[in-house]
Design a protein around this motif. Structure first.
Motif, PDB file in Angstrom:
ATOM      1  N   THR A  93       1.287   6.151   3.093  1.00  0.00           N
ATOM      2  CA  THR A  93       1.047   4.579   2.543  1.00  0.00           C
ATOM      3  C   THR A  93       1.365   4.646   1.222  1.00  0.00           C
ATOM      4  N   ARG A 101       8.086  -4.133  -5.286  1.00  0.00           N
ATOM      5  CA  ARG A 101       8.427  -4.324  -3.649  1.00  0.00           C
ATOM      6  C   ARG A 101       9.704  -4.045  -3.237  1.00  0.00           C
ATOM      7  N   ASP A 102      10.487  -4.797  -3.576  1.00  0.00           N
ATOM      8  CA  ASP A 102      11.913  -4.920  -3.051  1.00  0.00           C
ATOM      9  C   ASP A 102      12.524  -3.509  -3.330  1.00  0.00           C
ATOM     10  N   PHE A 104      11.288  -0.578  -3.553  1.00  0.00           N
ATOM     11  CA  PHE A 104      10.753   0.431  -2.675  1.00  0.00           C
ATOM     12  C   PHE A 104      10.986   0.295  -1.241  1.00  0.00           C
ATOM     13  N   LEU A 105      11.231  -1.028  -0.886  1.00  0.00           N
ATOM     14  CA  LEU A 105      11.645  -1.428   0.567  1.00  0.00           C
ATOM     15  C   LEU A 105      12.976  -0.940   0.648  1.00  0.00           C
ATOM     16  N   ARG A 107      16.036   1.644   0.644  1.00  0.00           N
ATOM     17  CA  ARG A 107      16.056   3.225   0.671  1.00  0.00           C
ATOM     18  C   ARG A 107      16.501   3.878  -0.360  1.00  0.00           C
ATOM     19  N   SER A 114      11.924   5.454   7.588  1.00  0.00           N
ATOM     20  CA  SER A 114      11.907   4.104   7.657  1.00  0.00           C
ATOM     21  C   SER A 114      10.893   3.318   6.911  1.00  0.00           C
ATOM     22  N   ARG A 115      11.110   2.207   6.668  1.00  0.00           N
ATOM     23  CA  ARG A 115       9.987   1.228   5.857  1.00  0.00           C
ATOM     24  C   ARG A 115       9.294   0.350   6.838  1.00  0.00           C
ATOM     25  N   THR A 117       5.939  -2.443   6.848  1.00  0.00           N
ATOM     26  CA  THR A 117       4.994  -3.011   6.245  1.00  0.00           C
ATOM     27  C   THR A 117       3.623  -3.607   6.997  1.00  0.00           C
ATOM     28  N   ARG A 126       4.989   3.521   5.022  1.00  0.00           N
ATOM     29  CA  ARG A 126       4.292   2.105   5.081  1.00  0.00           C
ATOM     30  C   ARG A 126       4.147   1.864   3.533  1.00  0.00           C
ATOM     31  N   VAL A 127       4.620   0.514   3.398  1.00  0.00           N
ATOM     32  CA  VAL A 127       4.630  -0.079   2.048  1.00  0.00           C
ATOM     33  C   VAL A 127       3.749  -1.228   1.979  1.00  0.00           C
ATOM     34  N   THR A 129       1.943  -4.003  -0.494  1.00  0.00           N
ATOM     35  CA  THR A 129       2.003  -4.745  -1.761  1.00  0.00           C
ATOM     36  C   THR A 129       0.489  -4.897  -2.173  1.00  0.00           C
TER      37      THR A 129
END
Length: 563
Positions: A93, A101-102, A104-105, A107, A114-115, A117, A126-127, A129
């Motif tokens: 996580t 956020r953008d 790190f989302l 790659r 893969s990302r 949320t 798992r990203v 915020t």
């Protein structure tokens, strides 16, 4: 940027399977290759392409150290899933600020994951915020480095290798365990920016345990490492967060890093420089391992070469020992000469024998029968040589370093097929022998074109003289016994005498040599095609021959001094 270009060139050389043979500690070599390519892909290239990007701090450590609880407490949000069941962190996580956020989302770092949320799954990052988290720094809760699940241990190592900063968590009960120290020494060797959190420390043991851990850090070359302590707390539930004051020193330090661009850059450059220097140090070791692989491939090729060289020698011996004059060839010859006083007749009645030979080759005895019998005998000799070569090569590979694994990769059925001549060989051999026979006839035609031999060749016919020359190629009788020696010996001597009567002794020697060498070359070509079944397997698995030198050259282009 030159460093990016140099790394990309190196990464291209590290692609593919560099260690296909089970030679030496190939498993360790493959693991070192995975770790190196992973760090280049996950950290070095992304960071070099955007050196001012947000700092990534990975929270790692042993099972039950309280990593997830610490991440939740530092972010002030329930982003990770703590608990008593192990392992708790199944999907890593990443806690990020809204501003980051953008980035790190996308790659940029860890592009192989893969990302997600939401909850995510295996192979995902798992990203989450966190509004209360300031921009410039993200916290990643990694799986346990000593997890009972192999995939989790591997992922934990991958994540730590992609970090700008390690926030390494251990406990008062387990800080001396060897597994954490192997990771800490790795951080030392690569100059990775590091802070250690000593968690769950009984208040009464705080000073003693902290001092002992500081001593161990210094003894392992990590003196001066930022060390935080978190006292043991009685939490109301397994999902509760630590009191804010318990983690305040850590939170303040991280907040300061996030707010200070110069300090962030210092941390990034420290880790980046260490990672670059470690690449330059690790690549030559991989190059040495690649050379060991090349030596293994060379040895396997040498086995194939020797095996098919022996096959060629066996064919040569079959040409010399008279064995081709057994069976059908001898029977067709005996149709003409019988098994009586051949040698005496040869000495006293050459003219009579010549008349019989002329009759033999002008229709009273079918010339094609002898030619077909000779063709069949040569084809059988070729197949026997190819079968023996294939069997020797397969046995050699089965006993040589790296060979059994290569054969296992082919499968039992395909490996067994390698141990005998290919199904296509008989047809190829038949075509080669017929081509040789035509070559011999062409020799006779060309030699017969001379005025002094035209009439004598005409009296026998080109086919007749050609078949005599073919028989003369197999001019020795070692290996035959008893009556066969007399008959086979008489066969070759008679053909030799008659050829000399037609062309002269010097011409016969030249023609015989040319005919023999042409046949040998055709057989050599056939055996080369057969051996290619083995060398094709090697070609498909072997790294390019210049790989080791290219790796060393690429490593010389990578230095932290270029940052």
């Amino acid at each position: 940027m030159e460093l990016v270009s140099a790394l990309e060139q190196l990464r291209g050389r590290l692609g593919g399977e560099l260690f296909p043979l089970a030679i030496g500690d190939a498993a360790a070599d493959r693991r070192a290759l995975r770790e190196l390519t992973g760090q280049i892909d996950d950290y070095l290239l992304p960071r070099l392409r955007d050196i001012d990007a947000p700092l990534l701090a990975v929270v790692g450590g042993s099972t039950g150290a309280g990593k997830s609880t610490l991440v939740n407490s530092l972010t002030g949000a329930d982003v990770a899933e703590p608990g008593v069941l192990r392992p708790t962190t199944l999907v890593p996580t990443l806690a990020v600020s809204p501003d980051d956020r953008d980035w790190f989302l996308g790659r940029h770092v860890l592009p192989g994951l893969s990302r997600a949320t939401g909850d995510g799954g295996p192979g995902a990052l798992r990203v989450v915020t966190v509004p209360g988290l300031g921009p410039g720094l993200a916290l990643l809760d990694a799986p346990d480095i000593d997890s009972v699940v192999t995939a989790n241990r591997t992922l934990a190592a991958q994540l730590l290798a992609a970090a700008d900063l390690w926030l390494f968590v251990t406990t008062a009960a387990r800080y001396a365990d060897e597994v954490p120290w192997s990771f800490l020494r790795s951080a030392r060797d690569r100059s990775t920016a590091l802070a250690v959190v000593l968690d769950r420390v009984p208040p009464e043991a705080l000073d003693a345990v902290s001092a002992d851990l500081a001593r161990l850090l210094a003894a392992n070359g990590l003196g001066g490492t930022q060390l935080f302590t978190v006292p043991e707390e009685a939490l109301p539930s397994e999902k509760a967060r630590l009191p804010a004051e318990a983690v305040a020193p850590i939170a303040d330090w991280l907040t300061g890093l996030a707010a200070d661009a110069a300090e962030r850059a210092k941390v990034v450059r420290q880790t980046l420089a260490g990672a670059l220097d470690s690449v330059a140090a690790r690549v030559p070791e991989l190059a040495d391992a690649v050379e060991r692989q090349q030596e293994g491939f060379d040895a396997l090729r040498a086995i194939v070469t020797a095996s098919y060289g022996s096959g060629m020698a066996a064919f040569d011996e079959g040409m010399r020992d008279g064995s081709l004059l057994r069976g059908e060839v001898m029977a067709r010859w005996q149709d003409f000469i019988g098994t009586g006083d051949l040698m005496r007749s040869l000495e006293s009645r050459v003219g009579w024998l010549r008349d019989r030979i002329v009759g033999f080759f002008t229709g009273r005895v079918p010339v094609t029968q002898l030619r077909d019998a000779l063709e069949s005998g040569v084809g059988a000799l070729i197949k026997g040589s190819a079968d023996g070569s294939a069997e020797r090569a397969l046995e050699g590979w089965s006993a040589a370093p790296g060979g059994p694994g290569l054969l296992d990769g082919l499968g039992a059925v395909e490996a067994a097929r390698l141990g005998r001549a290919s199904p296509e060989l008989p047809a190829r051999a038949e075509q080669a022998v017929r081509g040789w026979q035509e070559f011999v006839l062409d020799l006779v035609r060309k030699e017969g074109a001379a005025k002094r031999t035209t009439a004598r060749v005409a009296s026998f016919g080109v086919n007749g003289a050609g078949l005599l020359l073919m028989l003369a190629v197999f001019a020795s009788t070692g290996g035959l016994t008893g009556l066969e020696i007399g008959v086979a010996g008489g066969t070759t001597v008679l053909s030799q005498k008659l050829l000399e009567a037609i062309f002269g002794d010097q011409a016969v020697r030249t023609l015989t040599s040319q005919a023999r060498e042409d046949l040998r070359q055709r057989v050599r070509d056939l055996l080369d095609a057969e051996s290619a079944r083995f060398t094709t397997v090697l070609d498909a698995a072997q790294p390019p021959g210049d790989t080791a030198d290219a790796l060393r050259a690429a490593a010389l282009e990578i230095s932290s001094e270029d940052l």
